[in-house]
Design a protein around this motif. Structure first.
Motif, PDB file in Angstrom:
ATOM      1  N   MET A 111       0.841  -1.167   0.000  1.00 11.06           N
ATOM      2  CA  MET A 111       0.000   0.000   0.000  1.00 11.06           C
ATOM      3  C   MET A 111       0.892   1.237   0.000  1.00 11.06           C
ATOM      4  SD  MET A 111      -2.637   1.587   2.763  1.00 11.06           S
ATOM      5  CE  MET A 111      -3.774   0.348   3.066  1.00 11.06           C
ATOM      6  N   LYS A 112       0.495   2.226  -0.784  1.00 10.42           N
ATOM      7  CA  LYS A 112       1.258   3.460  -0.913  1.00 10.42           C
ATOM      8  C   LYS A 112       0.980   4.365   0.275  1.00 10.42           C
ATOM      9  CE  LYS A 112       2.239   6.859  -4.450  1.00 10.42           C
ATOM     10  NZ  LYS A 112       1.844   7.365  -5.747  1.00 10.42           N
ATOM     11  N   LYS A 113       2.030   4.830   0.924  1.00 11.89           N
ATOM     12  CA  LYS A 113       1.870   5.695   2.092  1.00 11.89           C
ATOM     13  C   LYS A 113       1.631   7.126   1.639  1.00 11.89           C
ATOM     14  CE  LYS A 113       3.995   6.726   6.483  1.00 11.89           C
ATOM     15  NZ  LYS A 113       5.146   6.520   7.347  1.00 11.89           N
ATOM     16  N   GLN A 114       0.651   7.787   2.241  1.00 12.00           N
ATOM     17  CA  GLN A 114       0.315   9.167   1.901  1.00 12.00           C
ATOM     18  C   GLN A 114       1.302  10.114   2.578  1.00 12.00           C
ATOM     19  OE1 GLN A 114      -1.956  10.335  -0.170  1.00 12.00           O
ATOM     20  NE2 GLN A 114      -2.712   8.307  -0.692  1.00 12.00           N
ATOM     21  N   PRO A 115       1.729  11.163   1.868  1.00  9.87           N
ATOM     22  CA  PRO A 115       2.642  12.122   2.487  1.00  9.87           C
ATOM     23  C   PRO A 115       1.917  12.942   3.563  1.00  9.87           C
ATOM     24  CG  PRO A 115       1.993  12.883   0.329  1.00  9.87           C
ATOM     25  CD  PRO A 115       1.445  11.490   0.485  1.00  9.87           C
ATOM     26  N   VAL A 116       2.702  13.468   4.476  1.00  7.60           N
ATOM     27  CA  VAL A 116       2.157  14.302   5.546  1.00  7.60           C
ATOM     28  C   VAL A 116       1.874  15.685   4.977  1.00  7.60           C
ATOM     29  CG1 VAL A 116       2.636  15.321   7.797  1.00  7.60           C
ATOM     30  CG2 VAL A 116       3.446  13.014   7.273  1.00  7.60           C
ATOM     31  N   LEU A 117       0.710  16.209   5.282  1.00  6.26           N
ATOM     32  CA  LEU A 117       0.319  17.527   4.801  1.00  6.26           C
ATOM     33  C   LEU A 117       0.941  18.592   5.707  1.00  6.26           C
ATOM     34  CD1 LEU A 117      -1.397  19.110   2.772  1.00  6.26           C
ATOM     35  CD2 LEU A 117      -3.244  19.028   4.429  1.00  6.26           C
ATOM     36  N   ILE A 118       1.781  19.462   5.110  1.00  8.96           N
ATOM     37  CA  ILE A 118       2.445  20.499   5.903  1.00  8.96           C
ATOM     38  C   ILE A 118       2.094  21.892   5.421  1.00  8.96           C
ATOM     39  CG2 ILE A 118       4.377  19.023   6.562  1.00  8.96           C
ATOM     40  CD1 ILE A 118       5.987  20.407   4.316  1.00  8.96           C
ATOM     41  N   THR A 119       1.059  21.998   4.620  1.00  6.19           N
ATOM     42  CA  THR A 119       0.690  23.292   4.066  1.00  6.19           C
ATOM     43  C   THR A 119      -0.822  23.431   4.032  1.00  6.19           C
ATOM     44  OG1 THR A 119       0.883  24.735   2.156  1.00  6.19           O
ATOM     45  CG2 THR A 119       0.768  22.403   1.712  1.00  6.19           C
ATOM     46  N   ASP A 120      -1.284  24.648   3.902  1.00  4.92           N
ATOM     47  CA  ASP A 120      -2.714  24.900   3.762  1.00  4.92           C
ATOM     48  C   ASP A 120      -3.131  24.972   2.298  1.00  4.92           C
ATOM     49  OD1 ASP A 120      -3.114  24.996   6.465  1.00  4.92           O
ATOM     50  OD2 ASP A 120      -2.804  27.163   6.599  1.00  4.92           O
ATOM     51  N   ALA A 121      -2.221  24.646   1.397  1.00  2.47           N
ATOM     52  CA  ALA A 121      -2.517  24.730  -0.028  1.00  2.47           C
ATOM     53  C   ALA A 121      -3.617  23.734  -0.403  1.00  2.47           C
ATOM     54  CB  ALA A 121      -1.266  24.445  -0.853  1.00  2.47           C
ATOM     55  N   ALA A 122      -4.424  24.133  -1.349  1.00  2.00           N
ATOM     56  CA  ALA A 122      -5.498  23.261  -1.829  1.00  2.00           C
ATOM     57  C   ALA A 122      -4.907  22.113  -2.643  1.00  2.00           C
ATOM     58  CB  ALA A 122      -6.458  24.062  -2.693  1.00  2.00           C
ATOM     59  N   ARG A 123      -5.716  21.070  -2.801  1.00  2.31           N
ATOM     60  CA  ARG A 123      -5.268  19.957  -3.640  1.00  2.31           C
ATOM     61  C   ARG A 123      -5.076  20.460  -5.063  1.00  2.31           C
ATOM     62  NH1 ARG A 123      -9.786  15.846  -3.148  1.00  2.31           N
ATOM     63  NH2 ARG A 123      -8.711  14.956  -4.916  1.00  2.31           N
ATOM     64  N   SER A 124      -4.178  19.828  -5.782  1.00  6.62           N
ATOM     65  CA  SER A 124      -3.913  20.258  -7.155  1.00  6.62           C
ATOM     66  C   SER A 124      -5.119  19.979  -8.035  1.00  6.62           C
ATOM     67  CB  SER A 124      -2.690  19.519  -7.704  1.00  6.62           C
ATOM     68  OG  SER A 124      -3.001  18.156  -7.930  1.00  6.62           O
ATOM     69  N   GLN A 125      -5.185  20.686  -9.157  1.00  4.75           N
ATOM     70  CA  GLN A 125      -6.296  20.490 -10.096  1.00  4.75           C
ATOM     71  C   GLN A 125      -6.315  19.051 -10.602  1.00  4.75           C
ATOM     72  OE1 GLN A 125      -8.714  22.588 -10.983  1.00  4.75           O
ATOM     73  NE2 GLN A 125      -7.959  24.197  -9.640  1.00  4.75           N
ATOM     74  N   GLY A 126      -5.137  18.495 -10.834  1.00  5.54           N
ATOM     75  CA  GLY A 126      -5.063  17.115 -11.309  1.00  5.54           C
ATOM     76  C   GLY A 126      -5.634  16.126 -10.307  1.00  5.54           C
ATOM     77  N   ASP A 127      -5.314  16.323  -9.024  1.00  4.51           N
ATOM     78  CA  ASP A 127      -5.857  15.442  -7.986  1.00  4.51           C
ATOM     79  C   ASP A 127      -7.371  15.579  -7.884  1.00  4.51           C
ATOM     80  OD1 ASP A 127      -3.356  14.494  -7.369  1.00  4.51           O
ATOM     81  OD2 ASP A 127      -3.094  15.771  -5.589  1.00  4.51           O
ATOM     82  N   GLN A 128      -7.857  16.806  -7.952  1.00 11.99           N
ATOM     83  CA  GLN A 128      -9.297  17.022  -7.887  1.00 11.99           C
ATOM     84  C   GLN A 128      -9.996  16.361  -9.073  1.00 11.99           C
ATOM     85  OE1 GLN A 128     -10.419  21.119  -7.412  1.00 11.99           O
ATOM     86  NE2 GLN A 128      -8.859  21.478  -5.848  1.00 11.99           N
ATOM     87  N   LEU A 129      -9.426  16.543 -10.262  1.00  5.92           N
ATOM     88  CA  LEU A 129     -10.020  15.945 -11.462  1.00  5.92           C
ATOM     89  C   LEU A 129     -10.031  14.429 -11.356  1.00  5.92           C
ATOM     90  CD1 LEU A 129     -11.139  16.242 -14.323  1.00  5.92           C
ATOM     91  CD2 LEU A 129      -8.792  16.197 -15.149  1.00  5.92           C
ATOM     92  N   ARG A 130      -8.939  13.859 -10.888  1.00  4.30           N
ATOM     93  CA  ARG A 130      -8.845  12.404 -10.778  1.00  4.30           C
ATOM     94  C   ARG A 130      -9.919  11.870  -9.822  1.00  4.30           C
ATOM     95  NH1 ARG A 130      -8.168   7.780 -12.935  1.00  4.30           N
ATOM     96  NH2 ARG A 130      -7.189   6.242 -11.633  1.00  4.30           N
ATOM     97  N   SER A 131     -10.111  12.506  -8.665  1.00  3.83           N
ATOM     98  CA  SER A 131     -11.114  12.014  -7.718  1.00  3.83           C
ATOM     99  C   SER A 131     -12.518  12.163  -8.288  1.00  3.83           C
ATOM    100  CB  SER A 131     -10.988  12.736  -6.378  1.00  3.83           C
ATOM    101  OG  SER A 131     -11.320  14.091  -6.508  1.00  3.83           O
ATOM    102  N   ARG A 132     -12.782  13.247  -9.047  1.00  5.84           N
ATOM    103  CA  ARG A 132     -14.105  13.402  -9.666  1.00  5.84           C
ATOM    104  C   ARG A 132     -14.324  12.352 -10.740  1.00  5.84           C
ATOM    105  NH1 ARG A 132     -12.749  19.107  -9.891  1.00  5.84           N
ATOM    106  NH2 ARG A 132     -12.769  18.938 -12.150  1.00  5.84           N
ATOM    107  N   GLU A 133     -13.278  12.031 -11.506  1.00  6.03           N
ATOM    108  CA  GLU A 133     -13.402  10.986 -12.532  1.00  6.03           C
ATOM    109  C   GLU A 133     -13.717   9.638 -11.896  1.00  6.03           C
ATOM    110  OE1 GLU A 133      -9.639  11.208 -14.501  1.00  6.03           O
ATOM    111  OE2 GLU A 133     -10.335  12.684 -15.966  1.00  6.03           O
TER     112      GLU A 133
END
Length: 126
Positions: A1-23
């Motif tokens: 299983m791929k380990k998720q990186p730790v979030l260290i910023t308040d930046a929004a998810r990238s457009q590519g990640d958002q598009l992928r989850s919507r797809e």
């Protein structure tokens, strides 16, 4: 299983990640729709009890799911308070710039030229 990186910023998810989850959500919902169609065919061939109820449920799924899938696929995450505040500030800056430009144009407009004239009657020699 791929380990998720730790979030260290308040930046929004990238457009590519958002598009992928919507797809993924869209394809999942369309898969469920296809299963409703297949299930309806299987239920008809097996002649199960309460067949009309099951067919209505399958038909509702086949009608409702495409509409819901499109709405969800075109949705974006809600804006944060900071993003909404930045948008409001940008709109206010733009409005102020338009007002300032209109006032500057009004101040620089030349005064209209007024020509005084007298009406002279036509006198015909007699």
């Amino acid at each position: 299983m791929k380990k998720q990186p730790v979030l260290i910023t308040d930046a929004a998810r990238s457009q590519g990640d958002q598009l992928r989850s919507r797809e993924i959500r869209y394809v999942t919902m369309m898969g469920i729709r296809a299963l409703c169609l297949i299930l309806g065919g299987v239920l008809i061939s097996l002649r199960v009890p309460l067949l009309a109820l099951w067919l209505v449920l399958c038909a509702a799924g086949m009608v409702f799911l495409p509409w819901a899938a499109v709405l969800i696929a075109n949705d974006r995450p809600p804006k944060s308070k900071a993003e909404r505040a930045a948008d409001a500030a940008a709109r206010e800056d733009y409005r102020r710039a338009l007002i300032a430009a209109a006032e500057a144009e009004q101040r620089q407009a030349p005064e209209p030229t007024v020509i005084d004239a007298e009406i002279v009657e036509d006198r015909k020699p007699g």
